[in-house]
Each structure stands twice: as structure tokens, then as C-alpha cells.
Design a protein around this motif. Structure first.
Motif, PDB file in Angstrom:
ATOM      1  N   LEU A  70       3.592  16.759  -0.115  1.00  0.00           N
ATOM      2  CA  LEU A  70       2.906  16.326   1.106  1.00  0.00           C
ATOM      3  C   LEU A  70       1.833  15.285   0.812  1.00  0.00           C
ATOM      4  O   LEU A  70       1.719  14.271   1.526  1.00  0.00           O
ATOM      5  CB  LEU A  70       2.291  17.539   1.812  1.00  0.00           C
ATOM      6  CG  LEU A  70       3.287  18.524   2.439  1.00  0.00           C
ATOM      7  CD1 LEU A  70       2.570  19.760   2.932  1.00  0.00           C
ATOM      8  CD2 LEU A  70       4.050  17.855   3.582  1.00  0.00           C
ATOM      9  N   LEU A  71       1.046  15.512  -0.240  1.00  0.00           N
ATOM     10  CA  LEU A  71      -0.002  14.549  -0.589  1.00  0.00           C
ATOM     11  C   LEU A  71       0.599  13.208  -1.022  1.00  0.00           C
ATOM     12  O   LEU A  71       0.160  12.141  -0.576  1.00  0.00           O
ATOM     13  CB  LEU A  71      -0.881  15.110  -1.704  1.00  0.00           C
ATOM     14  CG  LEU A  71      -1.985  16.088  -1.299  1.00  0.00           C
ATOM     15  CD1 LEU A  71      -2.724  16.594  -2.529  1.00  0.00           C
ATOM     16  CD2 LEU A  71      -2.961  15.426  -0.334  1.00  0.00           C
ATOM     17  N   SER A  72       1.601  13.260  -1.893  1.00  0.00           N
ATOM     18  CA  SER A  72       2.202  12.012  -2.368  1.00  0.00           C
ATOM     19  C   SER A  72       2.899  11.275  -1.230  1.00  0.00           C
ATOM     20  O   SER A  72       2.826  10.040  -1.160  1.00  0.00           O
ATOM     21  CB  SER A  72       3.195  12.302  -3.499  1.00  0.00           C
ATOM     22  OG  SER A  72       4.270  13.098  -3.042  1.00  0.00           O
ATOM     23  N   ALA A  73       3.554  12.013  -0.332  1.00  0.00           N
ATOM     24  CA  ALA A  73       4.220  11.363   0.795  1.00  0.00           C
ATOM     25  C   ALA A  73       3.210  10.705   1.727  1.00  0.00           C
ATOM     26  O   ALA A  73       3.417   9.570   2.188  1.00  0.00           O
ATOM     27  CB  ALA A  73       5.067  12.375   1.561  1.00  0.00           C
ATOM     28  N   ALA A  74       2.100  11.402   2.014  1.00  0.00           N
ATOM     29  CA  ALA A  74       1.084  10.843   2.911  1.00  0.00           C
ATOM     30  C   ALA A  74       0.422   9.614   2.302  1.00  0.00           C
ATOM     31  O   ALA A  74       0.292   8.561   2.951  1.00  0.00           O
ATOM     32  CB  ALA A  74       0.042  11.909   3.234  1.00  0.00           C
ATOM     33  N   LEU A  75      -0.005   9.725   1.038  1.00  0.00           N
ATOM     34  CA  LEU A  75      -0.690   8.602   0.387  1.00  0.00           C
ATOM     35  C   LEU A  75       0.259   7.423   0.152  1.00  0.00           C
ATOM     36  O   LEU A  75      -0.118   6.260   0.343  1.00  0.00           O
ATOM     37  CB  LEU A  75      -1.301   9.066  -0.934  1.00  0.00           C
ATOM     38  CG  LEU A  75      -2.435  10.094  -0.805  1.00  0.00           C
ATOM     39  CD1 LEU A  75      -2.885  10.576  -2.179  1.00  0.00           C
ATOM     40  CD2 LEU A  75      -3.621   9.504  -0.048  1.00  0.00           C
ATOM     41  N   SER A  76       1.486   7.719  -0.256  1.00  0.00           N
ATOM     42  CA  SER A  76       2.439   6.631  -0.485  1.00  0.00           C
ATOM     43  C   SER A  76       2.841   5.964   0.825  1.00  0.00           C
ATOM     44  O   SER A  76       3.133   4.754   0.842  1.00  0.00           O
ATOM     45  CB  SER A  76       3.684   7.158  -1.206  1.00  0.00           C
ATOM     46  OG  SER A  76       4.346   8.139  -0.433  1.00  0.00           O
ATOM     47  N   THR A  77       2.840   6.705   1.931  1.00  0.00           N
ATOM     48  CA  THR A  77       3.121   6.098   3.227  1.00  0.00           C
ATOM     49  C   THR A  77       2.024   5.113   3.616  1.00  0.00           C
ATOM     50  O   THR A  77       2.306   3.999   4.087  1.00  0.00           O
ATOM     51  CB  THR A  77       3.265   7.176   4.311  1.00  0.00           C
ATOM     52  OG1 THR A  77       4.342   8.051   3.967  1.00  0.00           O
ATOM     53  CG2 THR A  77       3.549   6.556   5.665  1.00  0.00           C
ATOM     54  N   ILE A  78       0.769   5.500   3.408  1.00  0.00           N
ATOM     55  CA  ILE A  78      -0.349   4.591   3.705  1.00  0.00           C
ATOM     56  C   ILE A  78      -0.271   3.341   2.839  1.00  0.00           C
ATOM     57  O   ILE A  78      -0.363   2.207   3.333  1.00  0.00           O
ATOM     58  CB  ILE A  78      -1.690   5.319   3.497  1.00  0.00           C
ATOM     59  CG1 ILE A  78      -1.829   6.477   4.497  1.00  0.00           C
ATOM     60  CG2 ILE A  78      -2.860   4.348   3.649  1.00  0.00           C
ATOM     61  CD1 ILE A  78      -3.035   7.361   4.236  1.00  0.00           C
ATOM     62  N   LEU A  79      -0.074   3.537   1.536  1.00  0.00           N
ATOM     63  CA  LEU A  79       0.012   2.390   0.627  1.00  0.00           C
ATOM     64  C   LEU A  79       1.253   1.550   0.908  1.00  0.00           C
ATOM     65  O   LEU A  79       1.216   0.315   0.833  1.00  0.00           O
ATOM     66  CB  LEU A  79       0.033   2.883  -0.822  1.00  0.00           C
ATOM     67  CG  LEU A  79      -1.243   3.576  -1.317  1.00  0.00           C
ATOM     68  CD1 LEU A  79      -1.039   4.128  -2.727  1.00  0.00           C
ATOM     69  CD2 LEU A  79      -2.424   2.622  -1.290  1.00  0.00           C
ATOM     70  N   GLY A  80       2.365   2.215   1.244  1.00  0.00           N
ATOM     71  CA  GLY A  80       3.593   1.486   1.527  1.00  0.00           C
ATOM     72  C   GLY A  80       3.498   0.643   2.785  1.00  0.00           C
ATOM     73  O   GLY A  80       4.007  -0.488   2.825  1.00  0.00           O
ATOM     74  N   VAL A  81       2.847   1.166   3.816  1.00  0.00           N
ATOM     75  CA  VAL A  81       2.650   0.387   5.047  1.00  0.00           C
ATOM     76  C   VAL A  81       1.776  -0.829   4.759  1.00  0.00           C
ATOM     77  O   VAL A  81       2.071  -1.948   5.213  1.00  0.00           O
ATOM     78  CB  VAL A  81       2.030   1.267   6.153  1.00  0.00           C
ATOM     79  CG1 VAL A  81       1.612   0.415   7.345  1.00  0.00           C
ATOM     80  CG2 VAL A  81       3.017   2.331   6.592  1.00  0.00           C
ATOM     81  N   CYS A  82       0.702  -0.625   3.999  1.00  0.00           N
ATOM     82  CA  CYS A  82      -0.165  -1.756   3.625  1.00  0.00           C
ATOM     83  C   CYS A  82       0.614  -2.785   2.804  1.00  0.00           C
ATOM     84  O   CYS A  82       0.477  -4.002   3.005  1.00  0.00           O
ATOM     85  CB  CYS A  82      -1.374  -1.255   2.841  1.00  0.00           C
ATOM     86  SG  CYS A  82      -2.496  -0.210   3.793  1.00  0.00           S
ATOM     87  N   GLY A  83       1.456  -2.311   1.870  1.00  0.00           N
ATOM     88  CA  GLY A  83       2.253  -3.220   1.060  1.00  0.00           C
ATOM     89  C   GLY A  83       3.267  -3.985   1.885  1.00  0.00           C
ATOM     90  O   GLY A  83       3.478  -5.190   1.678  1.00  0.00           O
TER      91      GLY A  83
END
Length: 268
Positions: A70-83
């Protein structure tokens, strides 16, 4: 007149599904066997499931796996959207293609290579192997997946939407929060669930970066399977399979609801 499809493609598809799902159902059936071997079904029992649910260490590992996912999915989603936004707004096509290539390298690279690379990196930097190392690794290989899920939605968005918002006096934050993010929400959800699935399923990278005293379900199942055949592994795998199916069904209904909402918006 439309040509009728023959039985060949249907038979081929049926064979593919049988090959894929037969071992899973075989495993599930013997999770209810009262014996201790995966042959000669001796009778129905739930003892293996009780054994799994009464294993405190295993329950802690399940909790660790869910927290990491859950943590990796949430954080990677934020970073992925920014990327994805950063790549979308790059003006030079050559630079944009270079960034996409670098993003795709992590996806096509071997998990063993990625895991070994992270192990060397954490050893050199001095990061203790355990929760933090696993979390950082899962975020790293999930971000490119989110980028690939979000970027097509950005490319589908008409530039006139942003131009109209600017003409109406919207600020940059208003354009991002009220125009761009609502439009790419299906891609964001898809990226989140893909990252969640990859994190729950990953073994190779996690195997390299786990330390003593910390483990995830994939690593634990591998360790138990090496010790010998135990039907408690069948019970645990069955529970994981049903949990995965529930997530897939949940994502399906969310996607359908988003499609209906988009259709109603177009109708209005």
C-alpha cells in the motif's frame, strides 16, 4: 455478411485457460485435504486454514506485505503522476523520447539485475536491509509502471481544455486540480492497482533486499516450499489467490463506474 469464426480459436483459448488455471485449482483442491500430500485426497478439512490463521509469525508477514504494497503503491503513484506530467510537458521530442526510454529500461530489465543493483546500492550507502530497503525498491520499480499508465491519458487530453481554463482565469493549481487530474483519474487508478499488484507479487527483487527479521509473503512461501511439501502452503496460496481476485474485481467495478461517469458527462 459476417464470416462466422470457427471452433479453432475457441478451442485454443480454452486450452490456454486450462493450462493456466488447472495447477491453481489443483493446489486449491488439496488445500482442503485432510492428508499431508498432494495426492490421494483423503477427506475434506479446514485444518490447514486454521494452521495458517493461527500462525502469528505468518500473520505479521502478511501485515508487512500489505503495508509495503500500500505504501509503495501510494508513493509510486504520486511520483509516477509527477513523472508523467514532466515528460508530457517536455517541449523537445528527442528529450521526451529519451526520458521514455529511460523509464522503460526498468520495466524490461531483469528482476535479478534490479535486485542485485539495489543490494549493492544499499550496501554502499549504508541502508540497513529490511523494511526501508524493500519499500524503496518497490517504489523504484513501480514508478515506471505508473508513468506508462498515466501518460496515455495525458496524450488523450485535448489542449483546448487547458486553454479554455486559462481564458477563464484559472491558476496553474486550478488547471492541475480541476482539469488535468480529473481527466487522468482512470490512469491514476490503473497505475495504483498495477503498482499494488506488482508489489504483492514481487519475489526476485524482494529476495535480494530483505534482511534478517523481515520478510514478505512471496519470500516466505519460497522458504517454506524449499523445506518440503506442506498443504498449509496450499491454504496460504489459496487465500492469496482469492484476495487477488477480489482486487481485480474491485478494479473492474471502479473502471466501469468511471466509464459510466464519463458517459453521463458527455451526455450532459
Amino acid at each position: 455478411m459476417k464470416k462466422k469464426n470457427g471452433l479453432g480459436p475457441k478451442i485454443y483459448l480454452a486450452i490456454v485457460f486450462v493450462i493456466l488455471y488447472a495447477p491453481i485449482f489443483y493446489l486449491m483442491v488439496y488445500s482442503f485435504s485432510s492428508g499431508d500430500k498432494m495426492y490421494n485426497f483423503e477427506g475434506f478439512t479446514l485444518n490447514h486454514y486454521k494452521e495458517v490463521l493461527q500462525d502469528t509469525r505468518l500473520l505479521i508477514i502478511v501485515l508487512n506485505t500489505l503495508v509495503i504494497a500500500l505504501l509503495s503503491a501510494a508513493l509510486s503513484t504520486i511520483l509516477g503522476v509527477c513523472g508523467a506530467l514532466a515528460i508530457y510537458y517536455v517541449r523537445k521530442l528527442r528529450t521526451q523520447n529519451s526520458l521514455l526510454t529511460l523509464n522503460n529500461v526498468l520495466i524490461v530489465s531483469s528482476d535479478v539485475v534490479i535486485g542485485a543493483s539495489f543490494l549493492l546500492l544499499f550496501t554502499i550507502v549504508g541502508v540497513k536491509l529490511g523494511f526501508v530497503s524493500v519499500l524503496l525498491s518497490h517504489i523504484a520499480f513501480s514508478v515506471p509502471i505508473v508513468v506508462l499508465m498515466v501518460l496515455p491519458k495525458l496524450n488523450e487530453m485535448s489542449p483546448t481544455l487547458i486553454d479554455a481554463a486559462r481564458d477563464l482565469g484559472a491558476s496553474r493549481w486550478d488547471i492541475l486540480s480541476k482539469v488535468i487530474l480529473p481527466f487522468i483519474t482512470p490512469g491514476i487508478f490503473a497505475g495504483f492497482f498495477m503498482a499494488l499488484t506488482y508489489s504483492l507479487d514481487d519475489f526476485a527483487v524482494t529476495f535480494f533486499v530483505t534482511g534478517n527479521g523481515f520478510s514478505t509473503l512471496s519470500v516466505e512461501i519460497y522458504s517454506r516450499a524449499r523445506q518440503g511439501i506442506s498443504l498449509s502452503i496450499n491454504a496460504l496460496s489459496t487465500l492469496i489467490f482469492f484476495a487477488t481476485m477480489m482486487m481485480v474485481i474491485g478494479y473492474y467495478f471502479i473502471a466501469k463506474r468511471n466509464q459510466r461517469g464519463a458517459g453521463m458527462g458527455v451526455g450532459k
